[in-house]
Design a protein around this motif. Structure first.
Motif, PDB file in Angstrom:
ATOM      1  N   LEU A 102       0.457  -1.269  -0.181  1.00 57.83           N
ATOM      2  CA  LEU A 102       0.025   0.183  -0.344  1.00 57.83           C
ATOM      3  C   LEU A 102       0.918   1.088   0.010  1.00 57.83           C
ATOM      4  N   ASP A 103       2.092   1.105   0.275  1.00 55.20           N
ATOM      5  CA  ASP A 103       3.169   2.324  -0.588  1.00 55.20           C
ATOM      6  C   ASP A 103       2.504   3.003  -1.815  1.00 55.20           C
ATOM      7  N   ARG A 104       3.180   4.068  -1.824  1.00 51.24           N
ATOM      8  CA  ARG A 104       2.221   4.517  -2.624  1.00 51.24           C
ATOM      9  C   ARG A 104       3.554   4.954  -3.512  1.00 51.24           C
ATOM     10  N   LEU A 105       4.521   4.464  -4.665  1.00 48.37           N
ATOM     11  CA  LEU A 105       5.688   4.779  -5.497  1.00 48.37           C
ATOM     12  C   LEU A 105       5.677   6.263  -6.120  1.00 48.37           C
ATOM     13  N   PHE A 106       4.271   6.913  -6.557  1.00 47.24           N
ATOM     14  CA  PHE A 106       4.394   8.385  -6.883  1.00 47.24           C
ATOM     15  C   PHE A 106       2.930   8.677  -6.671  1.00 47.24           C
ATOM     16  N   LEU A 107       2.904  10.372  -6.512  1.00 47.41           N
ATOM     17  CA  LEU A 107       0.939  10.470  -7.075  1.00 47.41           C
ATOM     18  C   LEU A 107       0.766  10.923  -8.726  1.00 47.41           C
ATOM     19  N   ILE A 108      -0.412  11.297  -8.057  1.00 48.39           N
ATOM     20  CA  ILE A 108      -0.955  12.132  -9.304  1.00 48.39           C
ATOM     21  C   ILE A 108      -0.354  13.595  -9.285  1.00 48.39           C
ATOM     22  N   GLY A 109       0.025  14.302 -10.045  1.00 50.02           N
ATOM     23  CA  GLY A 109      -0.204  15.240  -9.662  1.00 50.02           C
ATOM     24  C   GLY A 109       1.387  15.712 -10.340  1.00 50.02           C
ATOM     25  N   GLN A 110       2.260  15.131  -9.584  1.00 52.66           N
ATOM     26  CA  GLN A 110       3.661  15.311  -8.745  1.00 52.66           C
ATOM     27  C   GLN A 110       4.198  15.485 -10.347  1.00 52.66           C
ATOM     28  N   GLU A 111       5.567  15.496 -10.516  1.00 53.06           N
ATOM     29  CA  GLU A 111       6.400  15.701 -11.445  1.00 53.06           C
ATOM     30  C   GLU A 111       7.217  14.964 -11.909  1.00 53.06           C
ATOM     31  N   PRO A 112       7.507  13.321 -12.144  1.00 50.90           N
ATOM     32  CA  PRO A 112       8.062  12.204 -12.947  1.00 50.90           C
ATOM     33  C   PRO A 112       9.692  12.765 -12.536  1.00 50.90           C
ATOM     34  N   GLU A 113       9.917  12.148 -11.824  1.00 49.05           N
ATOM     35  CA  GLU A 113      11.299  12.299 -11.155  1.00 49.05           C
ATOM     36  C   GLU A 113      12.258  10.547 -11.683  1.00 49.05           C
ATOM     37  N   TRP A 114      11.507   9.644 -11.603  1.00 49.95           N
ATOM     38  CA  TRP A 114      12.225   8.706 -11.477  1.00 49.95           C
ATOM     39  C   TRP A 114      10.802   7.499 -12.739  1.00 49.95           C
ATOM     40  N   MET A 115      11.953   6.530 -12.802  1.00 49.23           N
ATOM     41  CA  MET A 115      10.594   6.223 -13.908  1.00 49.23           C
ATOM     42  C   MET A 115      11.319   4.474 -13.064  1.00 49.23           C
ATOM     43  N   PHE A 116       9.698   3.435 -12.469  1.00 44.40           N
ATOM     44  CA  PHE A 116       9.854   2.740 -11.490  1.00 44.40           C
ATOM     45  C   PHE A 116       9.910   1.224 -13.025  1.00 44.40           C
ATOM     46  N   TYR A 117      11.196   0.442 -12.164  1.00 43.61           N
ATOM     47  CA  TYR A 117      10.756  -0.663 -13.037  1.00 43.61           C
ATOM     48  C   TYR A 117      10.769  -2.045 -12.085  1.00 43.61           C
ATOM     49  N   VAL A 118       9.820  -2.692 -12.163  1.00 38.61           N
ATOM     50  CA  VAL A 118       9.331  -3.902 -10.832  1.00 38.61           C
ATOM     51  C   VAL A 118       9.826  -4.715 -10.919  1.00 38.61           C
ATOM     52  N   LEU A 119      10.662  -5.193 -10.023  1.00 37.21           N
ATOM     53  CA  LEU A 119      11.403  -6.685  -9.480  1.00 37.21           C
ATOM     54  C   LEU A 119      10.691  -7.597  -8.950  1.00 37.21           C
ATOM     55  N   SER A 120      10.112  -7.911  -8.373  1.00 36.42           N
ATOM     56  CA  SER A 120       9.219  -8.427  -7.680  1.00 36.42           C
ATOM     57  C   SER A 120       7.618  -7.765  -6.684  1.00 36.42           C
ATOM     58  N   GLY A 121       7.424  -8.336  -6.459  1.00 36.44           N
ATOM     59  CA  GLY A 121       6.170  -7.915  -5.915  1.00 36.44           C
ATOM     60  C   GLY A 121       4.667  -7.971  -6.906  1.00 36.44           C
ATOM     61  N   GLU A 122       4.200  -6.647  -6.067  1.00 33.34           N
ATOM     62  CA  GLU A 122       3.138  -5.943  -7.618  1.00 33.34           C
ATOM     63  C   GLU A 122       2.889  -4.535  -7.542  1.00 33.34           C
ATOM     64  N   VAL A 123       2.893  -3.837  -8.499  1.00 35.19           N
ATOM     65  CA  VAL A 123       2.491  -2.118  -8.343  1.00 35.19           C
ATOM     66  C   VAL A 123       1.192  -2.335  -9.973  1.00 35.19           C
ATOM     67  N   THR A 124       0.172  -1.265  -8.870  1.00 33.92           N
ATOM     68  CA  THR A 124      -0.734  -0.947  -9.711  1.00 33.92           C
ATOM     69  C   THR A 124      -0.948   0.372 -10.073  1.00 33.92           C
ATOM     70  N   LEU A 125      -1.268   1.219 -11.045  1.00 32.63           N
ATOM     71  CA  LEU A 125      -1.269   2.702 -11.589  1.00 32.63           C
ATOM     72  C   LEU A 125      -2.642   2.817 -11.289  1.00 32.63           C
ATOM     73  N   GLU A 126      -2.907   3.432 -10.671  1.00 26.89           N
ATOM     74  CA  GLU A 126      -4.931   3.395  -9.935  1.00 26.89           C
ATOM     75  C   GLU A 126      -4.762   5.162 -10.806  1.00 26.89           C
ATOM     76  N   ARG A 127      -6.726   5.757 -10.407  1.00 26.38           N
ATOM     77  CA  ARG A 127      -7.046   7.122 -10.406  1.00 26.38           C
ATOM     78  C   ARG A 127      -7.988   6.872 -10.052  1.00 26.38           C
ATOM     79  N   THR A 128      -8.407   7.610  -9.248  1.00 29.36           N
ATOM     80  CA  THR A 128      -9.459   7.815  -8.473  1.00 29.36           C
ATOM     81  C   THR A 128     -11.010   8.142  -9.627  1.00 29.36           C
ATOM     82  N   GLY A 129     -11.605   7.087  -9.483  1.00 26.99           N
ATOM     83  CA  GLY A 129     -13.060   7.318 -10.499  1.00 26.99           C
ATOM     84  C   GLY A 129     -13.782   9.205  -9.774  1.00 26.99           C
ATOM     85  N   LEU A 130     -14.925   8.950 -11.209  1.00 26.96           N
ATOM     86  CA  LEU A 130     -15.469  10.062 -10.499  1.00 26.96           C
ATOM     87  C   LEU A 130     -16.062  10.155  -9.107  1.00 26.96           C
ATOM     88  N   ARG A 131     -16.591   9.046  -8.633  1.00 23.78           N
ATOM     89  CA  ARG A 131     -17.501   8.804  -7.548  1.00 23.78           C
ATOM     90  C   ARG A 131     -16.137   8.260  -5.989  1.00 23.78           C
TER      91      ARG A 131
END
Lengths: 213, 213
Positions: B27-56
């Motif tokens: 549940l850690d966040r690698l980055f947040l929406i709106g932030q300026e991209p500084e790093w590119m993340f390459y996943v080695l193990s575990g799992e990362v999702t890209l999410e957005r908050t929907g209309l509701r």
DNA sequence: CGTACTTTTGAATCGCATCAAATCTGGTGG
DNA sequence: CCACCAGATTTGATGCGATTCAAAAGTACG
């Protein structure tokens, strides 16, 4: 061959002359699985699907394209992994794969534009996925206007029936949803235009759906 | 920092030294929406999702990554357009965006490799969109196994609940569908594996496409 | 053990697909 | 100019499948 503006600025000059136009009739195949990629197809009008025969013999649709490149991935594969079928009469520009991959090696500027194009495509596809993950047609329509529209206005280029396909719903359901949204004063419909009336900045007064998770 | 083979061959040498490893808790966040991209993340193990908050307010999953880059598009955007969340404890390699974009200008070979990677991503996302366009969970599951699996086998790394999110359905519905499919002998479920059983040619008119024009 | 999470099953409800049919539209030819 | 046709748009009725809410059973872990 007269290239559309987008292609003209994307492709380097040396490639322009090798592009040709082509017309395909409904159900014509642009290429077949197993063939060596020779052309990249840029769809101008009509519709092309990429399909493959599933394990159970049914055809699985991998992609539908109404405007833009059909198979950017053909650059990197020795053989097509699916068929390309013209779903309706379709107009395309054929760009030779060889010319593109050569230019990518020789023309760094072109490489950059190509990377930009692919990155945009990735971003765009992510939005599309997000939209398709929404469970109600209403949400998908509003999301479409908000993300793909400009200033709350979304141009409907190819008719509502086609739009329904893009939203992954039946055209009947889309018609009904649009009628309902218009009745509730949430959107306005002109010919070839969907316009959002008030941005949803108020509280969820209309909200009948719950927050999940 | 010891890079995995894939990254080592993809990234040019000058970039290698700027890469660092990192661990994220569930549940850690690698980055947040709106932030300026500084790093590119390459996943080695575990799992990362890209999410957005929907209309509701509900979270919509744009993409799940278990191995590979998380946000290729961050090269060309000033701000992230989604959040990145570690679904489980996750190990990543952080590559500085600046170093990559510099190298893309200077190293044509690297540009080509980058284009290859983006093309794969586009292909992958197209498949995802196509899957989300399917109206029944059953079709989505079978399509998943057919397109993302290998030899009719699809590994379920992180649990069915997570898979349900990726398929754009509720986990309850997915459980029921899987149970039904297994009952009908269409698939077999092992721990961490979905396997498609005998190709059933008897009713191949079922999943057949139906495209509106 | 207890806690937190996933997996599973149950029941009620609702939105959408589906099938059907009526209107509307633009385009074509007589 | 009108008749005609093909396709798009629209409305109606019905059933199914997924969501939703609820709760039980299984599982991992400190």
């Amino acid at each position: 061959m007269v290239l559309p503006p987008h292609l003209k600025t994307l492709l380097p000059k040396p490639v322009h002359d090798f592009c040709t136009g082509a017309l395909y009739k409904k159900l014509d195949r642009l290429f077949l699985i197993g063939q060596e990629p020779e052309w990249m197809f840029y769809v101008l009008s009509g519709e092309v699907t990429l399909e493959r025969t599933g394990l159970r013999g049914e055809s699985v649709i991998l992609q539908r394209t109404r405007l833009g490149f059909v198979s950017e991935a053909s650059l990197q594969v020795a053989k097509y992994h699916c068929d390309a079928v013209a779903i309706s009469d379709t107009q395309v520009v054929k760009v030779p794969v060889k010319a593109i991959s050569e230019s990518l090696k020789l023309d760094p500027e072109f490489s950059n534009r190509w990377i930009q194009m692919l990155s945009s495509e990735v971003k765009h596809l992510r939005l599309h996925c997000e939209r398709l993950s929404m469970k109600s047609i209403r949400d998908r329509v509003l999301h479409l206007i908000q993300t793909e529209g400009t200033g709350g206005k979304y141009p409907v280029m190819t008719g509502l029936k086609s739009l329904a396909g893009e939203l992954g719903v039946t055209h009947e359901a889309l018609y009904r949803t649009l009628a309902a949204l218009e009745k509730e004063q949430l959107i306005k419909r002109s010919s070839g235009l969907l316009e959002m009336k008030r941005p949803d900045n108020s509280k969820e007064n209309n909200g009948h759906r719950k927050i999940s998770n």
